[in-house]
Scaffold this motif. Structure first.
Motif, mmCIF file in Angstrom:
data_model
loop_
_atom_site.group_PDB
_atom_site.id
_atom_site.type_symbol
_atom_site.label_atom_id
_atom_site.label_comp_id
_atom_site.label_asym_id
_atom_site.label_seq_id
_atom_site.Cartn_x
_atom_site.Cartn_y
_atom_site.Cartn_z
ATOM 1 N N TYR A 121 0.847 -1.187 0.000
ATOM 2 C CA TYR A 121 0.000 0.000 0.000
ATOM 3 C C TYR A 121 0.886 1.242 0.000
ATOM 4 C CZ TYR A 121 -4.209 -2.745 0.804
ATOM 5 O OH TYR A 121 -5.253 -3.628 0.651
ATOM 6 N N LEU A 122 1.136 1.774 -1.166
ATOM 7 C CA LEU A 122 1.901 2.991 -1.373
ATOM 8 C C LEU A 122 1.777 3.366 -2.837
ATOM 9 C CD1 LEU A 122 5.232 2.301 -2.597
ATOM 10 C CD2 LEU A 122 4.740 0.721 -0.764
ATOM 11 N N LYS A 123 2.326 4.498 -3.215
ATOM 12 C CA LYS A 123 2.277 4.946 -4.605
ATOM 13 C C LYS A 123 3.690 5.188 -5.117
ATOM 14 C CE LYS A 123 -2.165 7.332 -3.993
ATOM 15 N NZ LYS A 123 -2.860 8.645 -4.086
ATOM 16 N N CYS A 124 3.865 5.044 -6.426
ATOM 17 C CA CYS A 124 5.149 5.344 -7.051
ATOM 18 C C CYS A 124 4.887 5.853 -8.462
ATOM 19 C CB CYS A 124 6.020 4.091 -7.096
ATOM 20 S SG CYS A 124 7.668 4.360 -7.816
ATOM 21 N N ASP A 125 5.485 6.996 -8.786
ATOM 22 C CA ASP A 125 5.298 7.565 -10.121
ATOM 23 C C ASP A 125 6.508 7.314 -11.022
ATOM 24 O OD1 ASP A 125 7.217 9.266 -9.089
ATOM 25 O OD2 ASP A 125 5.977 11.084 -9.167
ATOM 26 N N GLY A 126 7.398 6.414 -10.594
ATOM 27 C CA GLY A 126 8.582 6.118 -11.366
ATOM 28 C C GLY A 126 9.792 6.938 -10.962
ATOM 29 N N GLU A 127 9.541 8.000 -10.217
ATOM 30 C CA GLU A 127 10.624 8.864 -9.747
ATOM 31 C C GLU A 127 10.653 8.954 -8.233
ATOM 32 O OE1 GLU A 127 12.398 13.368 -10.646
ATOM 33 O OE2 GLU A 127 10.401 12.786 -11.373
ATOM 34 N N PHE A 128 9.473 8.962 -7.636
ATOM 35 C CA PHE A 128 9.366 9.055 -6.186
ATOM 36 C C PHE A 128 8.326 8.080 -5.658
ATOM 37 C CE2 PHE A 128 10.821 13.356 -7.372
ATOM 38 C CZ PHE A 128 11.996 13.406 -6.629
ATOM 39 N N ILE A 129 8.400 7.812 -4.358
ATOM 40 C CA ILE A 129 7.426 6.997 -3.645
ATOM 41 C C ILE A 129 6.575 7.933 -2.782
ATOM 42 C CG2 ILE A 129 7.191 5.324 -1.746
ATOM 43 C CD1 ILE A 129 9.632 3.883 -2.937
ATOM 44 N N TYR A 130 5.281 7.616 -2.689
ATOM 45 C CA TYR A 130 4.344 8.437 -1.924
ATOM 46 C C TYR A 130 3.534 7.551 -0.980
ATOM 47 C CZ TYR A 130 5.327 11.706 -5.735
ATOM 48 O OH TYR A 130 5.947 12.506 -6.656
ATOM 49 N N ASN A 276 19.922 6.572 2.342
ATOM 50 C CA ASN A 276 19.419 6.281 0.998
ATOM 51 C C ASN A 276 18.389 7.343 0.651
ATOM 52 O OD1 ASN A 276 19.016 4.287 -1.324
ATOM 53 N ND2 ASN A 276 16.931 4.478 -0.551
ATOM 54 N N LEU A 277 18.690 8.173 -0.361
ATOM 55 C CA LEU A 277 17.774 9.245 -0.757
ATOM 56 C C LEU A 277 17.393 9.103 -2.228
ATOM 57 C CD1 LEU A 277 19.461 12.318 0.988
ATOM 58 C CD2 LEU A 277 17.480 11.025 1.780
ATOM 59 N N PHE A 278 16.191 9.553 -2.559
ATOM 60 C CA PHE A 278 15.692 9.460 -3.922
ATOM 61 C C PHE A 278 15.962 10.722 -4.734
ATOM 62 C CE2 PHE A 278 12.624 6.590 -1.568
ATOM 63 C CZ PHE A 278 13.335 5.443 -1.869
ATOM 64 N N GLU A 279 16.577 11.717 -4.109
ATOM 65 C CA GLU A 279 17.044 12.902 -4.829
ATOM 66 C C GLU A 279 18.303 13.414 -4.145
ATOM 67 O OE1 GLU A 279 14.636 16.571 -4.249
ATOM 68 O OE2 GLU A 279 13.247 15.254 -3.194
ATOM 69 N N ASP A 280 19.050 14.249 -4.851
ATOM 70 C CA ASP A 280 20.321 14.736 -4.322
ATOM 71 C C ASP A 280 20.068 15.853 -3.306
ATOM 72 O OD1 ASP A 280 21.789 12.991 -5.925
ATOM 73 O OD2 ASP A 280 21.813 14.392 -7.607
ATOM 74 N N ASP A 331 3.459 13.896 1.648
ATOM 75 C CA ASP A 331 3.253 12.454 1.480
ATOM 76 C C ASP A 331 4.320 11.823 0.604
ATOM 77 O OD1 ASP A 331 2.562 13.500 -0.998
ATOM 78 O OD2 ASP A 331 0.752 12.288 -1.230
ATOM 79 N N ARG A 332 5.336 12.600 0.209
ATOM 80 C CA ARG A 332 6.411 12.084 -0.655
ATOM 81 C C ARG A 332 7.563 11.577 0.193
ATOM 82 N NH1 ARG A 332 10.692 14.724 -3.499
ATOM 83 N NH2 ARG A 332 9.753 16.764 -3.113
ATOM 84 N N LEU A 333 7.955 10.363 -0.028
ATOM 85 C CA LEU A 333 9.076 9.759 0.694
ATOM 86 C C LEU A 333 10.389 10.232 0.078
ATOM 87 C CD1 LEU A 333 9.962 7.585 2.821
ATOM 88 C CD2 LEU A 333 9.887 5.924 0.939
ATOM 89 N N LEU A 334 11.244 10.829 0.902
ATOM 90 C CA LEU A 334 12.538 11.310 0.438
ATOM 91 C C LEU A 334 13.625 10.245 0.521
ATOM 92 C CD1 LEU A 334 12.556 14.820 2.169
ATOM 93 C CD2 LEU A 334 11.922 14.286 -0.203
ATOM 94 N N GLY A 335 13.433 9.285 1.430
ATOM 95 C CA GLY A 335 14.433 8.249 1.662
ATOM 96 C C GLY A 335 14.532 7.965 3.154
ATOM 97 N N GLY A 336 15.670 7.447 3.576
ATOM 98 C CA GLY A 336 15.814 7.137 4.986
ATOM 99 C C GLY A 336 17.212 6.701 5.341
ATOM 100 N N GLY A 337 17.351 6.214 6.573
ATOM 101 C CA GLY A 337 18.627 5.748 7.059
ATOM 102 C C GLY A 337 18.435 4.967 8.348
ATOM 103 N N VAL A 338 19.532 4.397 8.827
ATOM 104 C CA VAL A 338 19.500 3.573 10.035
ATOM 105 C C VAL A 338 19.931 4.437 11.217
ATOM 106 C CG1 VAL A 338 20.424 1.522 11.179
ATOM 107 C CG2 VAL A 338 20.011 1.498 8.702
ATOM 108 N N ILE A 339 19.123 4.466 12.256
ATOM 109 C CA ILE A 339 19.438 5.259 13.450
ATOM 110 C C ILE A 339 20.655 4.651 14.147
ATOM 111 C CG2 ILE A 339 18.576 6.003 15.708
ATOM 112 C CD1 ILE A 339 15.729 5.826 14.464
ATOM 113 N N CYS A 340 21.619 5.508 14.494
ATOM 114 C CA CYS A 340 22.862 5.019 15.108
ATOM 115 C C CYS A 340 23.262 5.881 16.297
ATOM 116 C CB CYS A 340 23.986 4.996 14.066
ATOM 117 S SG CYS A 340 24.382 6.563 13.299
#
Length: 340
Positions: A121-130, A276-280, A331-340
Protein backbone atom coordinates in the motif's frame (compact mmCIF):
# COMPACT_ATOMS: atom_id res chain seq x y z
CA UNK A 1 -1.95 -3.89 -27.34
CA UNK A 2 -0.17 -4.78 -24.09
CA UNK A 3 1.05 -1.90 -21.90
CA UNK A 4 4.11 -4.02 -21.07
CA UNK A 5 4.98 -7.10 -19.08
CA UNK A 6 4.76 -7.05 -15.29
CA UNK A 7 6.21 -9.56 -12.85
CA UNK A 8 3.84 -9.63 -9.88
CA UNK A 9 5.03 -10.90 -6.51
CA UNK A 10 2.25 -13.30 -5.49
CA UNK A 11 1.94 -14.58 -1.92
CA UNK A 12 -1.40 -16.33 -2.26
CA UNK A 13 -3.06 -13.55 -0.27
CA UNK A 14 -5.68 -10.91 -1.04
CA UNK A 15 -3.45 -7.92 -1.76
CA UNK A 16 -1.13 -9.56 -4.27
CA UNK A 17 -4.08 -11.32 -5.93
CA UNK A 18 -6.03 -8.09 -6.42
CA UNK A 19 -2.82 -6.43 -7.66
CA UNK A 20 -2.47 -9.02 -10.43
CA UNK A 21 -6.15 -8.74 -11.38
CA UNK A 22 -6.09 -4.94 -11.56
CA UNK A 23 -2.96 -4.82 -13.68
CA UNK A 24 -4.33 -7.43 -16.06
CA UNK A 25 -7.55 -5.37 -16.41
CA UNK A 26 -5.40 -2.32 -17.20
CA UNK A 27 -3.90 -4.15 -20.15
CA UNK A 28 -0.56 -5.38 -18.82
CA UNK A 29 0.83 -8.80 -19.62
CA UNK A 30 1.15 -10.53 -16.24
CA UNK A 31 3.53 -13.19 -14.98
CA UNK A 32 3.60 -14.15 -11.31
CA UNK A 33 6.35 -15.19 -8.95
CA UNK A 34 5.99 -16.82 -5.54
CA UNK A 35 9.12 -16.17 -3.47
CA UNK A 36 10.14 -18.70 -0.85
CA UNK A 37 11.88 -16.62 1.80
CA UNK A 38 12.13 -18.77 4.92
CA UNK A 39 11.67 -22.29 6.19
CA UNK A 40 8.31 -22.81 7.87
CA UNK A 41 6.85 -26.35 7.54
CA UNK A 42 3.83 -26.44 5.25
CA UNK A 43 3.71 -22.65 4.87
CA UNK A 44 5.06 -22.37 1.32
CA UNK A 45 3.28 -25.41 -0.06
CA UNK A 46 -0.08 -24.03 1.06
CA UNK A 47 0.49 -20.48 -0.13
CA UNK A 48 2.10 -21.44 -3.42
CA UNK A 49 -0.94 -23.62 -4.12
CA UNK A 50 -3.15 -20.55 -3.54
CA UNK A 51 -0.97 -18.45 -5.85
CA UNK A 52 -1.17 -21.17 -8.53
CA UNK A 53 -4.95 -21.22 -8.23
CA UNK A 54 -5.01 -17.48 -8.84
CA UNK A 55 -2.67 -18.01 -11.80
CA UNK A 56 -5.05 -20.58 -13.30
CA UNK A 57 -7.96 -18.17 -12.82
CA UNK A 58 -6.09 -15.37 -14.62
CA UNK A 59 -4.46 -17.63 -17.17
CA UNK A 60 -0.94 -16.65 -16.18
CA UNK A 61 2.23 -18.47 -15.22
CA UNK A 62 3.27 -18.34 -11.55
CA UNK A 63 6.94 -19.14 -10.96
CA UNK A 64 8.31 -20.63 -7.73
CA UNK A 65 11.51 -18.78 -6.78
CA UNK A 66 13.53 -20.15 -3.87
CA UNK A 67 15.23 -17.15 -2.26
CA UNK A 68 15.63 -18.73 1.17
CA UNK A 69 19.44 -18.71 1.04
CA UNK A 70 19.64 -15.02 0.09
CA UNK A 71 16.90 -14.16 2.60
CA UNK A 72 18.72 -15.99 5.37
CA UNK A 73 21.94 -14.09 4.66
CA UNK A 74 20.54 -10.63 3.97
CA UNK A 75 17.55 -10.49 6.33
CA UNK A 76 17.37 -13.28 8.90
CA UNK A 77 21.03 -13.19 9.99
CA UNK A 78 20.91 -9.39 10.07
CA UNK A 79 17.89 -9.66 12.39
CA UNK A 80 19.61 -12.07 14.80
CA UNK A 81 22.99 -10.31 14.80
CA UNK A 82 21.36 -6.92 15.40
CA UNK A 83 19.72 -8.14 18.60
CA UNK A 84 23.03 -9.66 19.71
CA UNK A 85 24.52 -6.17 19.39
CA UNK A 86 21.73 -4.60 21.44
CA UNK A 87 20.09 -3.01 18.38
CA UNK A 88 16.47 -2.98 17.23
CA UNK A 89 16.45 -4.06 13.57
CA UNK A 90 13.79 -3.67 10.91
CA UNK A 91 14.00 -6.80 8.74
CA UNK A 92 11.12 -5.76 6.46
CA UNK A 93 13.03 -2.67 5.29
CA UNK A 94 16.11 -4.76 4.49
CA UNK A 95 14.00 -7.42 2.77
CA UNK A 96 12.44 -4.81 0.50
CA UNK A 97 15.85 -3.42 -0.45
CA UNK A 98 17.70 -6.67 -1.08
CA UNK A 99 15.04 -9.28 -1.84
CA UNK A 100 11.66 -8.00 -3.03
CA UNK A 101 13.00 -5.02 -4.96
CA UNK A 102 16.48 -6.46 -5.42
CA UNK A 103 16.44 -10.15 -6.29
CA UNK A 104 12.88 -9.97 -7.61
CA UNK A 105 13.84 -7.19 -10.04
CA UNK A 106 16.77 -9.32 -11.22
CA UNK A 107 14.37 -12.22 -11.79
CA UNK A 108 12.08 -9.90 -13.77
CA UNK A 109 14.94 -9.39 -16.23
CA UNK A 110 15.19 -13.15 -16.81
CA UNK A 111 11.50 -13.39 -17.81
CA UNK A 112 11.51 -10.23 -19.91
CA UNK A 113 9.35 -8.18 -17.54
CA UNK A 114 9.75 -4.41 -17.77
CA UNK A 115 7.90 -3.80 -14.51
CA UNK A 116 7.63 -5.32 -11.04
CA UNK A 117 4.51 -5.09 -8.88
CA UNK A 118 3.50 -6.11 -5.36
CA UNK A 119 0.49 -5.67 -3.10
CA UNK A 120 2.13 -2.98 -0.98
CA UNK A 121 0.00 0.00 0.00
CA UNK A 122 1.90 2.99 -1.37
CA UNK A 123 2.28 4.95 -4.61
CA UNK A 124 5.15 5.34 -7.05
CA UNK A 125 5.30 7.57 -10.12
CA UNK A 126 8.58 6.12 -11.37
CA UNK A 127 10.62 8.86 -9.75
CA UNK A 128 9.37 9.06 -6.19
CA UNK A 129 7.43 7.00 -3.65
CA UNK A 130 4.34 8.44 -1.92
CA UNK A 131 2.17 7.41 1.02
CA UNK A 132 -0.96 5.39 0.27
CA UNK A 133 -4.43 6.91 0.41
CA UNK A 134 -5.26 4.43 3.18
CA UNK A 135 -2.97 5.83 5.86
CA UNK A 136 -3.79 2.96 8.22
CA UNK A 137 -2.24 0.55 5.72
CA UNK A 138 0.44 2.82 4.24
CA UNK A 139 3.73 0.92 3.80
CA UNK A 140 5.90 3.60 2.23
CA UNK A 141 8.08 3.66 5.37
CA UNK A 142 9.29 0.14 4.58
CA UNK A 143 10.61 1.18 1.15
CA UNK A 144 12.82 4.07 2.26
CA UNK A 145 15.98 2.01 1.66
CA UNK A 146 15.00 0.72 -1.81
CA UNK A 147 17.55 1.65 -4.48
CA UNK A 148 16.61 4.72 -6.49
CA UNK A 149 17.38 3.09 -9.83
CA UNK A 150 14.57 0.53 -9.49
CA UNK A 151 11.79 3.10 -8.95
CA UNK A 152 10.93 3.52 -12.67
CA UNK A 153 10.06 -0.19 -12.78
CA UNK A 154 7.74 -0.37 -9.75
CA UNK A 155 3.93 -0.52 -9.87
CA UNK A 156 1.67 -0.40 -6.80
CA UNK A 157 -1.98 -0.39 -7.89
CA UNK A 158 -3.29 -0.61 -4.29
CA UNK A 159 -1.87 2.79 -3.38
CA UNK A 160 -5.16 4.52 -4.18
CA UNK A 161 -7.37 1.83 -2.59
CA UNK A 162 -8.78 1.41 0.89
CA UNK A 163 -8.15 -2.00 2.46
CA UNK A 164 -11.87 -2.63 2.99
CA UNK A 165 -12.51 -1.96 -0.70
CA UNK A 166 -9.78 -4.44 -1.67
CA UNK A 167 -11.41 -7.12 0.48
CA UNK A 168 -14.82 -6.34 -0.98
CA UNK A 169 -13.42 -6.52 -4.51
CA UNK A 170 -11.90 -9.94 -3.81
CA UNK A 171 -15.06 -11.25 -2.17
CA UNK A 172 -17.02 -10.57 -5.37
CA UNK A 173 -14.80 -13.03 -7.26
CA UNK A 174 -16.09 -16.49 -6.41
CA UNK A 175 -12.85 -18.41 -6.85
CA UNK A 176 -11.13 -16.03 -4.39
CA UNK A 177 -13.72 -16.04 -1.60
CA UNK A 178 -11.52 -17.81 0.96
CA UNK A 179 -8.71 -15.33 0.32
CA UNK A 180 -10.93 -12.36 1.09
CA UNK A 181 -11.69 -13.68 4.56
CA UNK A 182 -8.28 -15.11 5.52
CA UNK A 183 -6.23 -13.79 8.42
CA UNK A 184 -3.85 -10.89 7.81
CA UNK A 185 -0.21 -11.91 7.55
CA UNK A 186 2.11 -10.97 10.42
CA UNK A 187 4.38 -7.95 10.10
CA UNK A 188 7.59 -10.03 10.21
CA UNK A 189 7.02 -13.16 8.16
CA UNK A 190 9.37 -15.47 10.09
CA UNK A 191 8.16 -14.40 13.56
CA UNK A 192 5.13 -16.43 14.64
CA UNK A 193 4.63 -15.19 18.20
CA UNK A 194 7.52 -13.06 19.49
CA UNK A 195 10.98 -12.12 18.31
CA UNK A 196 12.70 -13.66 21.34
CA UNK A 197 11.38 -17.10 20.30
CA UNK A 198 13.42 -16.69 17.12
CA UNK A 199 16.53 -15.56 18.98
CA UNK A 200 16.26 -18.47 21.45
CA UNK A 201 16.82 -20.89 18.56
CA UNK A 202 20.33 -19.52 18.10
CA UNK A 203 21.61 -18.59 21.56
CA UNK A 204 20.87 -18.56 25.25
CA UNK A 205 18.88 -15.36 25.80
CA UNK A 206 17.99 -16.13 29.42
CA UNK A 207 21.18 -14.96 31.11
CA UNK A 208 20.24 -12.70 34.07
CA UNK A 209 22.04 -9.39 34.28
CA UNK A 210 22.15 -6.03 36.03
CA UNK A 211 19.70 -3.20 35.64
CA UNK A 212 21.50 0.15 36.02
CA UNK A 213 20.49 3.79 36.14
CA UNK A 214 21.89 6.54 33.90
CA UNK A 215 24.82 7.05 36.31
CA UNK A 216 25.77 3.38 36.11
CA UNK A 217 24.51 2.45 39.56
CA UNK A 218 23.10 -1.06 39.87
CA UNK A 219 19.42 -0.68 40.76
CA UNK A 220 18.00 -4.12 39.98
CA UNK A 221 18.10 -7.18 37.73
CA UNK A 222 16.76 -8.40 34.39
CA UNK A 223 16.36 -11.77 32.67
CA UNK A 224 18.75 -11.21 29.73
CA UNK A 225 19.37 -8.12 27.60
CA UNK A 226 17.96 -9.59 24.37
CA UNK A 227 14.49 -9.64 25.90
CA UNK A 228 14.39 -5.83 25.83
CA UNK A 229 13.99 -3.00 23.36
CA UNK A 230 14.19 0.74 23.97
CA UNK A 231 11.07 2.02 25.69
CA UNK A 232 10.04 -1.33 27.16
CA UNK A 233 8.43 -0.87 30.56
CA UNK A 234 8.08 -4.37 32.02
CA UNK A 235 10.05 -7.55 32.55
CA UNK A 236 12.86 -6.17 34.74
CA UNK A 237 13.22 -5.34 38.44
CA UNK A 238 14.15 -1.95 39.96
CA UNK A 239 14.76 -1.69 43.70
CA UNK A 240 12.36 0.65 45.49
CA UNK A 241 10.98 2.23 42.30
CA UNK A 242 7.80 4.25 42.77
CA UNK A 243 7.51 5.69 39.25
CA UNK A 244 7.35 3.53 36.09
CA UNK A 245 10.78 2.84 34.59
CA UNK A 246 11.59 2.25 30.93
CA UNK A 247 14.56 0.79 29.06
CA UNK A 248 16.74 3.72 27.92
CA UNK A 249 19.74 1.84 26.53
CA UNK A 250 21.11 -1.69 26.11
CA UNK A 251 24.72 -2.69 26.87
CA UNK A 252 25.22 -6.14 25.32
CA UNK A 253 28.89 -6.50 26.34
CA UNK A 254 28.00 -6.10 30.02
CA UNK A 255 24.58 -7.78 29.73
CA UNK A 256 23.09 -4.63 31.26
CA UNK A 257 20.06 -2.53 30.54
CA UNK A 258 19.88 1.14 31.46
CA UNK A 259 16.54 2.29 32.84
CA UNK A 260 14.92 5.55 33.88
CA UNK A 261 11.66 7.46 34.01
CA UNK A 262 9.72 8.34 30.86
CA UNK A 263 11.10 11.86 30.49
CA UNK A 264 14.56 10.36 30.05
CA UNK A 265 13.34 8.62 26.89
CA UNK A 266 12.94 12.03 25.26
CA UNK A 267 15.33 12.76 22.36
CA UNK A 268 15.75 15.97 20.38
CA UNK A 269 18.48 14.90 17.95
CA UNK A 270 20.08 11.76 16.56
CA UNK A 271 22.31 10.46 13.79
CA UNK A 272 21.64 8.08 10.91
CA UNK A 273 23.89 5.96 8.70
CA UNK A 274 23.32 3.91 5.53
CA UNK A 275 21.58 6.94 4.05
CA UNK A 276 19.42 6.28 1.00
CA UNK A 277 17.77 9.24 -0.76
CA UNK A 278 15.69 9.46 -3.92
CA UNK A 279 17.04 12.90 -4.83
CA UNK A 280 20.32 14.74 -4.32
CA UNK A 281 20.08 16.48 -0.96
CA UNK A 282 22.71 17.47 1.58
CA UNK A 283 20.83 19.76 3.97
CA UNK A 284 17.05 20.02 4.13
CA UNK A 285 13.92 20.40 6.25
CA UNK A 286 11.39 17.58 6.26
CA UNK A 287 9.34 15.31 8.51
CA UNK A 288 10.77 12.11 9.96
CA UNK A 289 9.22 8.89 11.23
CA UNK A 290 11.47 6.98 13.63
CA UNK A 291 9.26 3.87 13.71
CA UNK A 292 6.52 2.57 11.44
CA UNK A 293 3.62 3.29 13.79
CA UNK A 294 4.70 6.76 14.92
CA UNK A 295 3.74 10.26 13.88
CA UNK A 296 6.13 12.05 11.54
CA UNK A 297 7.72 15.08 13.25
CA UNK A 298 9.39 18.14 11.67
CA UNK A 299 13.17 18.10 11.56
CA UNK A 300 16.31 19.49 9.94
CA UNK A 301 18.70 17.04 8.29
CA UNK A 302 22.35 17.72 7.53
CA UNK A 303 24.40 15.08 5.71
CA UNK A 304 28.16 14.97 6.18
CA UNK A 305 30.02 12.08 4.61
CA UNK A 306 28.22 8.80 5.17
CA UNK A 307 26.16 10.04 8.13
CA UNK A 308 23.47 12.61 8.80
CA UNK A 309 22.49 14.62 11.86
CA UNK A 310 18.75 14.97 12.46
CA UNK A 311 17.65 17.91 14.63
CA UNK A 312 14.04 17.54 15.78
CA UNK A 313 11.62 20.44 16.17
CA UNK A 314 9.66 18.43 18.71
CA UNK A 315 10.95 15.55 20.84
CA UNK A 316 10.40 11.86 20.20
CA UNK A 317 10.33 9.09 22.77
CA UNK A 318 11.90 5.66 22.64
CA UNK A 319 14.44 6.28 19.87
CA UNK A 320 16.14 2.93 19.18
CA UNK A 321 19.50 2.34 17.53
CA UNK A 322 19.14 0.05 14.54
CA UNK A 323 15.62 1.21 13.73
CA UNK A 324 14.80 3.10 10.54
CA UNK A 325 14.30 6.84 10.16
CA UNK A 326 12.19 7.63 7.08
CA UNK A 327 12.15 11.19 5.71
CA UNK A 328 9.05 12.74 4.12
CA UNK A 329 8.07 15.94 2.35
CA UNK A 330 4.32 15.84 2.84
CA UNK A 331 3.25 12.45 1.48
CA UNK A 332 6.41 12.08 -0.65
CA UNK A 333 9.08 9.76 0.69
CA UNK A 334 12.54 11.31 0.44
CA UNK A 335 14.43 8.25 1.66
CA UNK A 336 15.81 7.14 4.99
CA UNK A 337 18.63 5.75 7.06
CA UNK A 338 19.50 3.57 10.04
CA UNK A 339 19.44 5.26 13.45
CA UNK A 340 22.86 5.02 15.11
Amino acid sequence: MSKGKVLVGMSGGVDSTVTAILLQKEGYEIEGVYMKLHHKPGYHEENYAKAQRVGEYLGIKVNFYDLSEAFNKEVYEYFVESYKEGLTPNPCVMCNRTIKFGKMVEFADTVGAEYVATGHYLKCDGEFIYAADDLNKDQSYFLCEVKKEVLPRLLFPLGSWQKDDVKAFASDIEVLNDLATQKESSEICFVENSYDEVLAKHMDIDIPGETVDTEGNVVGTHKGYMHYTIGKRRGFFVNGAHDPHFVLAIKPEENQIVVGTREKLEENAFEVKQINLFEDLTEFDCDVKVRYRTKAVPCHVKIEGDRATVELQEPVFGLAKGQIAAFYNGDRLLGGGVIC
